[in-house]
Each structure stands twice: as C-alpha cells, then as structure tokens.
Design a protein around this motif. Sequence first.
Motif, PDB file in Angstrom:
ATOM      1  N   LEU A   1      31.393  33.169  32.110  1.00  0.00           N
ATOM      2  CA  LEU A   1      31.571  32.237  33.256  1.00  0.00           C
ATOM      3  C   LEU A   1      32.153  31.093  32.565  1.00  0.00           C
ATOM      4  CD1 LEU A   1      30.274  31.068  35.760  1.00  0.00           C
ATOM      5  CD2 LEU A   1      28.215  30.037  34.372  1.00  0.00           C
ATOM      6  N   ALA A   2      32.136  30.826  31.375  1.00  0.00           N
ATOM      7  CA  ALA A   2      32.755  29.520  30.886  1.00  0.00           C
ATOM      8  C   ALA A   2      34.286  29.751  30.769  1.00  0.00           C
ATOM      9  CB  ALA A   2      32.286  29.277  29.255  1.00  0.00           C
ATOM     10  N   ALA A   3      34.734  31.231  30.644  1.00  0.00           N
ATOM     11  CA  ALA A   3      36.207  31.315  30.951  1.00  0.00           C
ATOM     12  C   ALA A   3      36.751  31.013  32.248  1.00  0.00           C
ATOM     13  CB  ALA A   3      36.351  32.671  30.168  1.00  0.00           C
ATOM     14  N   LEU A   4      35.995  31.718  33.264  1.00  0.00           N
ATOM     15  CA  LEU A   4      36.344  31.406  34.612  1.00  0.00           C
ATOM     16  C   LEU A   4      36.317  29.900  35.054  1.00  0.00           C
ATOM     17  CD1 LEU A   4      34.197  34.186  36.223  1.00  0.00           C
ATOM     18  CD2 LEU A   4      36.624  34.020  36.447  1.00  0.00           C
ATOM     19  N   GLN A   5      35.300  29.177  34.500  1.00  0.00           N
ATOM     20  CA  GLN A   5      35.457  27.825  34.921  1.00  0.00           C
ATOM     21  C   GLN A   5      36.574  27.276  34.206  1.00  0.00           C
ATOM     22  OE1 GLN A   5      31.220  26.800  33.683  1.00  0.00           O
ATOM     23  NE2 GLN A   5      30.583  26.704  35.980  1.00  0.00           N
ATOM     24  N   LYS A   6      36.745  27.560  33.019  1.00  0.00           N
ATOM     25  CA  LYS A   6      37.922  26.656  32.317  1.00  0.00           C
ATOM     26  C   LYS A   6      39.345  27.225  33.373  1.00  0.00           C
ATOM     27  CE  LYS A   6      40.452  26.510  28.217  1.00  0.00           C
ATOM     28  NZ  LYS A   6      40.419  27.095  26.791  1.00  0.00           N
ATOM     29  N   GLU A   7      39.522  28.356  33.572  1.00  0.00           N
ATOM     30  CA  GLU A   7      40.512  28.862  34.430  1.00  0.00           C
ATOM     31  C   GLU A   7      40.612  28.157  35.685  1.00  0.00           C
ATOM     32  OE1 GLU A   7      42.775  32.927  36.134  1.00  0.00           O
ATOM     33  OE2 GLU A   7      41.212  33.083  34.753  1.00  0.00           O
ATOM     34  N   PHE A   8      39.357  28.130  36.256  1.00  0.00           N
ATOM     35  CA  PHE A   8      39.297  27.669  37.721  1.00  0.00           C
ATOM     36  C   PHE A   8      39.736  26.047  37.804  1.00  0.00           C
ATOM     37  CE2 PHE A   8      36.503  26.159  41.402  1.00  0.00           C
ATOM     38  CZ  PHE A   8      37.043  26.631  42.353  1.00  0.00           C
ATOM     39  N   ASN A   9      39.482  25.494  36.440  1.00  0.00           N
ATOM     40  CA  ASN A   9      39.824  23.968  36.436  1.00  0.00           C
ATOM     41  C   ASN A   9      39.273  23.156  37.566  1.00  0.00           C
ATOM     42  OD1 ASN A   9      40.940  21.880  35.189  1.00  0.00           O
ATOM     43  ND2 ASN A   9      42.958  22.120  36.022  1.00  0.00           N
TER      44      ASN A   9
ATOM     45  N   ARG B   1      36.957  31.005  43.184  1.00  0.00           N
ATOM     46  CA  ARG B   1      35.587  30.108  43.378  1.00  0.00           C
ATOM     47  C   ARG B   1      34.363  31.250  43.879  1.00  0.00           C
ATOM     48  NH1 ARG B   1      37.409  27.657  47.567  1.00  0.00           N
ATOM     49  NH2 ARG B   1      38.113  25.739  46.198  1.00  0.00           N
ATOM     50  N   ASP B   2      34.916  32.391  44.315  1.00  0.00           N
ATOM     51  CA  ASP B   2      34.076  33.280  44.735  1.00  0.00           C
ATOM     52  C   ASP B   2      33.333  34.034  43.662  1.00  0.00           C
ATOM     53  OD1 ASP B   2      33.971  33.027  47.431  1.00  0.00           O
ATOM     54  OD2 ASP B   2      35.468  34.639  47.939  1.00  0.00           O
ATOM     55  N   ALA B   3      34.186  34.301  42.447  1.00  0.00           N
ATOM     56  CA  ALA B   3      33.963  34.944  41.121  1.00  0.00           C
ATOM     57  C   ALA B   3      33.026  33.909  40.261  1.00  0.00           C
ATOM     58  CB  ALA B   3      35.274  35.202  40.434  1.00  0.00           C
ATOM     59  N   VAL B   4      33.322  32.695  40.383  1.00  0.00           N
ATOM     60  CA  VAL B   4      32.525  31.829  39.743  1.00  0.00           C
ATOM     61  C   VAL B   4      31.011  31.653  40.484  1.00  0.00           C
ATOM     62  CG1 VAL B   4      32.310  29.214  39.191  1.00  0.00           C
ATOM     63  CG2 VAL B   4      34.460  30.321  38.836  1.00  0.00           C
ATOM     64  N   THR B   5      31.057  31.722  41.530  1.00  0.00           N
ATOM     65  CA  THR B   5      29.683  31.632  42.289  1.00  0.00           C
ATOM     66  C   THR B   5      28.979  32.897  41.692  1.00  0.00           C
ATOM     67  OG1 THR B   5      30.778  30.304  44.086  1.00  0.00           O
ATOM     68  CG2 THR B   5      28.700  31.393  44.583  1.00  0.00           C
ATOM     69  N   ARG B   6      29.655  34.086  41.940  1.00  0.00           N
ATOM     70  CA  ARG B   6      28.863  35.345  41.518  1.00  0.00           C
ATOM     71  C   ARG B   6      28.479  35.253  40.207  1.00  0.00           C
ATOM     72  NH1 ARG B   6      33.041  37.651  44.637  1.00  0.00           N
ATOM     73  NH2 ARG B   6      34.068  37.999  42.637  1.00  0.00           N
ATOM     74  N   LYS B   7      29.268  34.732  39.159  1.00  0.00           N
ATOM     75  CA  LYS B   7      29.160  34.593  37.708  1.00  0.00           C
ATOM     76  C   LYS B   7      27.834  33.807  37.498  1.00  0.00           C
ATOM     77  CE  LYS B   7      31.238  37.066  35.462  1.00  0.00           C
ATOM     78  NZ  LYS B   7      30.764  38.275  34.928  1.00  0.00           N
ATOM     79  N   GLU B   8      27.719  32.581  38.183  1.00  0.00           N
ATOM     80  CA  GLU B   8      26.750  31.692  38.090  1.00  0.00           C
ATOM     81  C   GLU B   8      25.557  32.398  38.559  1.00  0.00           C
ATOM     82  OE1 GLU B   8      27.920  28.341  40.484  1.00  0.00           O
ATOM     83  OE2 GLU B   8      29.091  27.348  38.689  1.00  0.00           O
ATOM     84  N   ALA B   9      25.347  33.098  39.675  1.00  0.00           N
ATOM     85  CA  ALA B   9      24.191  33.800  40.355  1.00  0.00           C
ATOM     86  C   ALA B   9      23.746  35.008  39.255  1.00  0.00           C
ATOM     87  CB  ALA B   9      24.638  34.499  41.460  1.00  0.00           C
ATOM     88  N   ASP B  10      24.474  35.408  38.707  1.00  0.00           N
ATOM     89  CA  ASP B  10      24.288  36.353  37.541  1.00  0.00           C
ATOM     90  C   ASP B  10      23.566  35.788  36.368  1.00  0.00           C
ATOM     91  OD1 ASP B  10      25.266  38.444  39.300  1.00  0.00           O
ATOM     92  OD2 ASP B  10      27.000  38.737  37.859  1.00  0.00           O
ATOM     93  N   VAL B  11      23.944  34.527  35.828  1.00  0.00           N
ATOM     94  CA  VAL B  11      23.547  33.951  34.962  1.00  0.00           C
ATOM     95  C   VAL B  11      22.096  33.467  35.274  1.00  0.00           C
ATOM     96  CG1 VAL B  11      23.626  31.921  33.444  1.00  0.00           C
ATOM     97  CG2 VAL B  11      25.541  33.485  33.596  1.00  0.00           C
ATOM     98  N   ALA B  12      21.757  32.918  36.443  1.00  0.00           N
ATOM     99  CA  ALA B  12      20.689  32.322  36.816  1.00  0.00           C
ATOM    100  C   ALA B  12      19.676  33.569  36.911  1.00  0.00           C
ATOM    101  CB  ALA B  12      20.777  31.767  38.153  1.00  0.00           C
ATOM    102  N   ALA B  13      20.059  34.831  37.425  1.00  0.00           N
ATOM    103  CA  ALA B  13      19.104  35.910  37.471  1.00  0.00           C
ATOM    104  C   ALA B  13      18.793  36.394  36.195  1.00  0.00           C
ATOM    105  CB  ALA B  13      19.786  37.142  38.234  1.00  0.00           C
ATOM    106  N   LEU B  14      19.416  36.514  35.135  1.00  0.00           N
ATOM    107  CA  LEU B  14      19.372  36.823  33.839  1.00  0.00           C
ATOM    108  C   LEU B  14      18.456  35.915  33.165  1.00  0.00           C
ATOM    109  CD1 LEU B  14      22.575  38.202  32.576  1.00  0.00           C
ATOM    110  CD2 LEU B  14      20.594  39.386  32.653  1.00  0.00           C
ATOM    111  N   ARG B  15      18.487  34.506  33.511  1.00  0.00           N
ATOM    112  CA  ARG B  15      17.539  33.388  33.005  1.00  0.00           C
ATOM    113  C   ARG B  15      16.121  33.713  33.591  1.00  0.00           C
ATOM    114  NH1 ARG B  15      21.691  28.444  32.769  1.00  0.00           N
ATOM    115  NH2 ARG B  15      22.887  28.964  30.856  1.00  0.00           N
TER     116      ARG B  15
END
Length: 191
Positions: free
Chosen positions: A135-143, A167-181
């Motif tokens: 997620l951090a790598a995607l957000q850095k590239e998304f800028n 943007r869609d990939a970042v949203t999906r990755k954020e949802a994955d992180v939230a589900a794991l938490r």
Amino acid sequence: MPSMTVLPFSVQVPPRRPALRHAATLWLLAAPLLLVAGEAQAQDKPVYRCPGNLYTDALSPKEAQSRGCKTLDGAPITVIQGPSSQRTQGGQSERAAGSGAGATAPKVTSDEQRARDADRRRILEAELRKEEEALAALQKEFNNGEPERRGDERNYQKYMDRVSAMRDAVTRKEADVAALRRELAALGSAR
C-alpha cells in the motif's frame, strides 16, 4: 442456364444472383444448428416425478403409471448429490450416531488450539506487514492523484486511465489492510 456475358478478352462470367447466394449461405450456416437441435430432441426421454420426490427417466410409461408417477414437461431438473451416508461400526449412520456436526469432529486440546491461534496470528501479522508495504508503494507511486507521466502517455486519456486504475488499486489495498486489521483485532491482538 442463365445467359453469359462475353468480354473482349474471352472470359465468360455468369451473371450475379445475390438472393440465391444469400439463401445458400444461410442454409450452410443453419444446417449444423438444425442437426444438433434434432439430435437433442430425439434423445429426450420423458422425466417422471414419482412419490417420495423421486425423479427419473429410466421408466417406461406403463411402469410410471403403475407407480403413480407424473410426467414433467418444460422445466429442466437439477440434481444435487447429498452427502454419502457412511456407516459406523454399529451399523448406524454418522448422523444418527452423533447429535450434530460437532459430535463427529475430532476434539482439540487447549494447547493445540493455542498453538493454532498463535500460528494464525503470526500469519496474519506477516500478511498485514506485506500488504501495508505494498500500500505504501502504491500510494508513493500514486502521488496523491498526480503520478509521474510516462513516455508512452502522450495521449492525456491514457494517463487518466492509468490514474483511475491506480486509484482503484489503492482503494482495494486499503480495504485489504483494514480487513486484516479487523481480523487481528478479533483475535485479540490489535495493532
């Protein structure tokens, strides 16, 4: 035979008949479909519904009538196999031997369960770390919605399509992180 047109260099070409060619083409396309439909109809046997919710096509009309079966017309039938009734040593089925699904499940000691929970927690934490890094790598590239333009994106629409996909990939990755938490929190070790 239709009249032929004579050309100065002595090649004879018959006159065109587009309606006939169109009909012949349609026939060539439709013939295999008609054959398949005819075979399907020829293989259809009547399906009977017999008392006791038994559906079969293996009966003759006389047998079906003597058993009190009725012919089904129109609706297709889907058969779903039920669980096989395995017998225990006493001759009873497993369902009759126990009082539910938990009755036949093997017992797990508390030490084994704690070890399993610890393994699950460790696996979830490792997966969470991996997803957070991605997620951090995607957000850095998304800028923040303004990634660097690439050389093959001279067309602005290509760039916008890539930004939307990011943007869609970042949203999906954020949802994955939230589900794991949430799953880790349910285990009792929230990060």
